[in-house]
Design a protein around this motif. Structure first.
Motif, short mmCIF file in Angstrom:
data_model
loop_
_atom_site.label_atom_id
_atom_site.label_comp_id
_atom_site.label_asym_id
_atom_site.label_seq_id
_atom_site.Cartn_x
_atom_site.Cartn_y
_atom_site.Cartn_z
N ALA A 33 0.83 -1.21 0.00
CA ALA A 33 0.00 0.00 0.00
C ALA A 33 0.87 1.26 0.00
CB ALA A 33 -0.95 0.00 1.19
N ASP A 34 1.90 1.28 0.84
CA ASP A 34 2.76 2.47 0.88
C ASP A 34 3.56 2.64 -0.40
OD1 ASP A 34 1.77 3.09 3.35
OD2 ASP A 34 3.60 2.57 4.46
N ILE A 35 3.94 1.56 -1.03
CA ILE A 35 4.63 1.68 -2.33
C ILE A 35 3.68 2.27 -3.36
CG2 ILE A 35 5.55 0.34 -4.28
CD1 ILE A 35 7.61 0.87 -2.09
N SER A 36 2.41 1.90 -3.32
CA SER A 36 1.47 2.49 -4.26
C SER A 36 1.36 4.00 -4.03
CB SER A 36 0.09 1.83 -4.18
OG SER A 36 -0.62 2.21 -3.02
N VAL A 37 1.44 4.42 -2.78
CA VAL A 37 1.42 5.85 -2.46
C VAL A 37 2.69 6.52 -2.99
CG1 VAL A 37 1.44 7.52 -0.56
CG2 VAL A 37 -0.10 5.53 -0.47
N LEU A 38 3.83 5.89 -2.79
CA LEU A 38 5.10 6.42 -3.30
C LEU A 38 5.05 6.58 -4.82
CD1 LEU A 38 8.65 5.41 -2.23
CD2 LEU A 38 8.06 5.39 -4.63
N LEU A 39 4.53 5.59 -5.50
CA LEU A 39 4.45 5.67 -6.97
C LEU A 39 3.52 6.80 -7.41
CD1 LEU A 39 4.41 1.83 -7.74
CD2 LEU A 39 6.30 3.45 -8.14
#
Length: 163
Positions: A118-124
């Motif tokens: 989930a946090d990687i999706s936010v980073l992207l």
């Protein structure tokens, strides 16, 4: 928010999971915010601050991963609040643009093991000139280190973020 002199602040905002839960609970009844274990550190005043902050953006976006996390956490609520929050979540999902990043690509990110899907999706999403509002210190620090647009909700609460 980190100041960047030549850049213009993005007009698109992504709200991370816990902050999104505060918004969803507050939409039902702000009094519920402090009663839920995931949001007990927040109040009706936080709900007002969040809605004021969000109103300064032209668009709100989400990722499917953040919506899923919010849905899973909201599933812990007792009825009838659970149904009310799920109804608000459904409205949000139908009226808000999603930024989708395939999991097979996201898990290849260097920060995946530390941050999670989930946090990687936010980073992207942040890489696409999206401002991120989060209360997750680890995510905030990583986005700030990458010089991406991010606001730590606790800084907003303390008045340390200028519009």
């Amino acid at each position: 928010m980190r100041r960047r002199s030549p850049q213009i602040r993005p007009r698109v905002l992504l709200v991370d999971t816990n902050v999104l839960l505060v918004l969803l609970l507050g939409a039902s009844d702000p009094a519920h915010i402090q009663r839920f274990k995931r949001t007990h550190a927040y109040s009706a005043a936080d709900f007002e601050l969040l809605t004021d902050f969000i109103s300064g953006f032209s668009e709100l976006v989400v990722t499917p991963n953040v919506l899923t996390e919010a849905s899973n956490l909201a599933g812990q609520l007792a009825e009838p609040l659970r149904s009310e929050v799920f109804t608000s979540l459904a409205v949000l999902a139908t009226q808000t643009a999603e930024r989708y990043f395939p999991s097979r690509d996201a898990v290849r990110e260097v920060d995946f093991v530390r941050l999670g899907l989930a946090d990687i999706s936010v980073l992207l999403a942040a890489r696409e000139r999206v401002m991120v509002l989060t209360d997750d210190l680890q995510l905030y620090l990583r986005l700030a280190a990458l010089n991406l647009h991010v606001v730590n909700y606790h800084h907003l609460r303390e008045g340390a973020v200028e519009g």
